[in-house]
Structures are given as structure tokens and as C-alpha cells.
Design an enzyme around this catalytic site. Structure first.
Site, PDB file in Angstrom:
ATOM      1  N   ASP A 146      16.294  -1.559 -27.002  1.00  0.00           N
ATOM      2  CA  ASP A 146      16.205  -2.608 -28.025  1.00  0.00           C
ATOM      3  C   ASP A 146      14.811  -2.696 -28.651  1.00  0.00           C
ATOM      4  OD1 ASP A 146      17.094  -4.678 -29.666  1.00  0.00           O
ATOM      5  OD2 ASP A 146      16.563  -6.221 -28.201  1.00  0.00           O
ATOM      6  N   TYR A 147      14.257  -1.537 -29.039  1.00  0.00           N
ATOM      7  CA  TYR A 147      13.039  -1.563 -29.860  1.00  0.00           C
ATOM      8  C   TYR A 147      13.430  -2.072 -31.239  1.00  0.00           C
ATOM      9  CZ  TYR A 147      10.142   0.673 -26.383  1.00  0.00           C
ATOM     10  OH  TYR A 147       9.414   0.915 -25.255  1.00  0.00           O
ATOM     11  N   GLU A 148      12.624  -2.958 -31.809  1.00  0.00           N
ATOM     12  CA  GLU A 148      13.013  -3.614 -33.067  1.00  0.00           C
ATOM     13  C   GLU A 148      12.045  -3.395 -34.223  1.00  0.00           C
ATOM     14  OE1 GLU A 148      15.052  -7.153 -32.994  1.00  0.00           O
ATOM     15  OE2 GLU A 148      16.219  -6.514 -31.274  1.00  0.00           O
ATOM     16  N   ILE A 149      10.853  -2.869 -33.938  1.00  0.00           N
ATOM     17  CA  ILE A 149       9.894  -2.606 -35.019  1.00  0.00           C
ATOM     18  C   ILE A 149       9.361  -1.186 -34.848  1.00  0.00           C
ATOM     19  CG2 ILE A 149       7.726  -3.329 -36.120  1.00  0.00           C
ATOM     20  CD1 ILE A 149       8.202  -6.114 -35.149  1.00  0.00           C
ATOM     21  N   GLN A 206      23.743  -5.048 -33.756  1.00  0.00           N
ATOM     22  CA  GLN A 206      23.584  -6.506 -33.922  1.00  0.00           C
ATOM     23  C   GLN A 206      24.173  -6.926 -35.274  1.00  0.00           C
ATOM     24  OE1 GLN A 206      19.516  -7.817 -32.858  1.00  0.00           O
ATOM     25  NE2 GLN A 206      19.186  -5.804 -31.938  1.00  0.00           N
TER      26      GLN A 206
END
Ligand SMILES: *[C@@H]1O[C@H](CO)[C@@H](O)[C@H](O)[C@H]1NC(C)=O
Ligand SMILES: *[C@@H]1O[C@H](CO)[C@@H](O)[C@H](O)[C@H]1NC(C)=O
Ligand SMILES: *[C@@H]1O[C@H](CO)[C@@H](O)[C@H](O)[C@H]1NC(C)=O
Ligand SMILES: *[C@@H]1O[C@H](CO)[C@@H](O)[C@H](O)[C@H]1NC(C)=O
Length: 300
Positions: A146-149, A206
Site C-alpha cells: 500500500d505505497y501511496e506516493i 481502492q
């Protein structure tokens, strides 16, 4: 001769049971522990006949001040989610598994991001060793990504994460790996899925970040995401007390997906924290109803 026949028959029965389980095994993936609130596994309703996966949020490659540690992960989920409580919920419900999700959005006030390691091999080795230790300590079965940036150049992400999952699976440290792209991060995850899709079991996209609030929009969005990733590995998702489609419209959307030929193999929920600390009178309504939906759809 008789023994041969008996053992062949047993093999046939075993193979049949196994293939039935493989075809019908529906999963719930529920994130837990990201808020730091004293959430526990005990309150979450778990039905038999469903594979219930808790995703502990989060294991982070950073020290407590948010400084990256070159692949050395530490657990930062709610301290109420102890190793013994994971063991207890798994013992009480044999259908429960637990995963550690990697990274998440932030640690305290520090926003987290993928960064290009100075040496990819060392990053993978550090990540493997630190996660193996966390996985053993907490009785975990897998990891979620869940890396988001991401930086503009994020090519190292696919290689490092793909090798990490491959190695953890190859050494039998984990049996499940999932990825959690969102609206703005699909590109690096598509690359990871193209290069290492064989070791990725589910895509926890998501959908609640895609700004879809109607059943029609949810169907169109689902069509799009299943062209980016495998349809069989895609799970529809719901944010409890959150963004995107809300309330029973979500279950209407699921029925419309099925009517349009999509097989729903599970549902991702974010999160147990929201359910546990809601002011609504129907706590854990979405956990109950999601399991009911999946069980309904497996009945012959
Ligand atoms: C990741 O890398 C690709 C290719 O260099 C780039 O197009 C994209 O903007 C980068 N970041 C994200 C979040 O997709
Ligand atoms: C792990 O990978 C090595 C090297 O590719 C291979 O020889 C071995 O058979 C693999 N083990 C398993 C259990 O897949
Ligand atoms: C529940 O109520 C409390 C007190 O009124 C409030 O602070 C909190 O934000 C509410 N939580 C939710 C999820 O609405
Ligand atoms: C499950 O099936 C029952 C009986 O047909 C129905 O009343 C119920 O609404 C269904 N639940 C869901 C969540 O689809």
C-alpha cells in the site's frame, strides 16, 4: 491392488474437495489498526465458509520519526493488535488469516513515499529479513502493498516489491500477497502486476477513491480496473463511513456487477477501526452484510 484402488479413490475425493474449495473460496480483506485507536479482532463478526483476512496497518520502512531505514520495516499498527491476539483469533476461527500492509499514507505527521533505494539488492534483503521477523512474531500469512506516493521515476518499485514478494513466497514465509492501488497510483501497480502478477493473489483496488457514488458509475469503473488488472483477482471495495458509494447502494452495485458477468471472489473493506468506533447503531453492518452477500453467491 486393493490398496491402489482405495488410495486412488481417496486421491479423487481429496482432489474434488480441494478443487471445490478453490472454486468457491470467497474472501473478505479488512484493514485494521491504521487509526491507532484501541481496536481489537474480538468484536469483528466472522462467519465460517468465508476466508477472512485481516490486513494489519501498517508495517513501515521507517523509524518512529518517519526516516526511511533502507528496507528495515517495523510494525506501527494499533498496539492492541498484539501477537497473542492474532494467534487467538486464528485459533478461534480457522478461516482467519492475517497480513501486514506495507507503508500506507503517513506515520504521525510524516507523509510516506516510495523512494529509489541506493542498492535494490540490499533493500530487498533488508525488507525480507525484517518482514520475516515481523511475520513470525505476529503469526502472519502474507503482505499487502500500500505505497501511496511515488516519485516521477518509480521503476525500482516493481523490481524491489516484485522480488520481495517472490522471495517471501519462495521461502514459504508467506502464502498470500495483495496489492492496493488507488486512483492516482495505478501506473506503478500496473507495472508491478505486469512483471510479477504470478505471485500476486488479489488486487484490493481502492474504488472509494475513484469518486464513484452510483451503481452505474461503479460498474463502469469496475470495467476499467479489470482491464488494468486481472478480473479474477480484482476485489470490489467499500470505505466504511467514508468516500465513494455508501450504504446499501454498495450491495446493489455488487448485484449489478454479477448481472454484468463479473464473478465476485471477495470484498475489501476499509476499515475495522471505522466500524468499531462508529456512532451508527449498526456496528459491523458492512462486515455482516458483505459476508452474507458472498455466502449467498456461493450457494448452489
Ligand atoms: C511512475 O512512473 C511512470 C513512468 O515513469 C510515470 O509516468 C508516473 O507518473 C510515475 N508515478 C505515478 C504515481 O504513476
Ligand atoms: C526458490 O527459488 C530457487 C531459485 O530460483 C529455486 O531453485 C527453488 O526451487 C525455489 N523454491 C521454491 C519452494 O519454489
Ligand atoms: C461520534 O461522536 C463523537 C462525539 O459526538 C464525535 O467526536 C465523533 O467524531 C463521531 N464519530 C463518527 C465516526 O462520526
Ligand atoms: C441473501 O439472500 C437472502 C435470501 O435470498 C436475502 O434475503 C438477502 O438479502 C441476501 N443478502 C445479501 C447481502 O445479498
Amino acid at each position: 491392488m486393493a490398496i491402489m484402488v482405495v488410495s486412488r479413490f481417496c486421491f479423487f475425493v481429496m482432489a474434488t474437495i480441494l478443487s471445490l474449495q478453490l472454486c468457491d473460496g470467497k474472501v473478505i480483506m479488512e484493514y485494521i489498526g491504521a487509526t491507532g485507536k484501541p481496536v481489537t479482532f474480538d468484536d469483528v463478526p466472522i462467519k465460517s465458509g468465508i476466508d477472512f483476512h485481516f490486513i494489519l496497518s501498517f508495517a513501515i520502512d521507517a523509524d518512529a520519526s518517519g526516516t526511511p531505514q533502507n528496507g528495515k520495516f517495523s510494525p506501527y499498527w494499533s498496539p492492541t493488535l498484539t501477537a497473542s491476539s492474532v494467534a487467538a483469533v486464528k485459533q478461534k476461527h480457522p478461516n482467519v488469516k492475517a497480513l501486514a500492509s506495507l507503508s500506507g499514507w503517513s506515520l504521525g505527521s510524516t507523509t510516506l513515499r516510495w523512494y529509489k533505494p541506493e542498492n535494490s539488492q540490499i533493500w530487498v534483503t533488508n525488507a525480507f529479513n525484517s518482514l520475516k521477523s515481523i511475520i513470525k512474531t505476529y503469526h502472519l500469512d502474507g503482505i499487502d502493498i500500500d505505497y501511496e506516493i511515488f516519485p516521477k521515476h518509480n521503476e525500482s518499485f516493481s523490481y524491489c516489491i516484485g522480488e520481495l514478494i517472490t522471495y517471501l513466497k519462495n521461502q514459504s514465509v508467506i502464502s498470500i500477497a495483495t496489492i492496493s492501488p488507488y486512483r492516482l497510483t495505478t501506473l506503478p501497480y500496473i507495472k508491478l502486476f505486469e512483471d510479477y502478477g504470478g505471485v500476486i493473489d488479489y488486487v484490493n483496488h481502492q474504488f472509494y477513491t475513484d469518486k464513484v457514488k452510483t451503481t452505474e458509475a461503479y460498474l463502469e469503473d469496475y470495467r476499467l480496473r479489470t482491464t488494468e488488472f486481472d478480473a479474477e483477482k480484482m476485489l470490489p471495495s467499500y470505505e466504511i463511513d467514508g468516500r465513494g458509494i455508501q450504504g446499501d447502494l454498495f450491495f446493489d452495485a455488487l448485484r449489478i456487477l454479477v448481472e454484468n458477468g463479473f464473478e465476485i471472489n471477495g470484498i475489501m473493506l476499509y476499515s475495522a477501526d471505522a466500524s468499531a468506533f462508529t456512532n451508527s447503531t449498526s456496528r459491523f453492518y458492512y462486515e455482516e452484510k458483505s459476508q452474507e452477500f458472498l455466502l449467498n453467491s456461493t450457494r448452489i
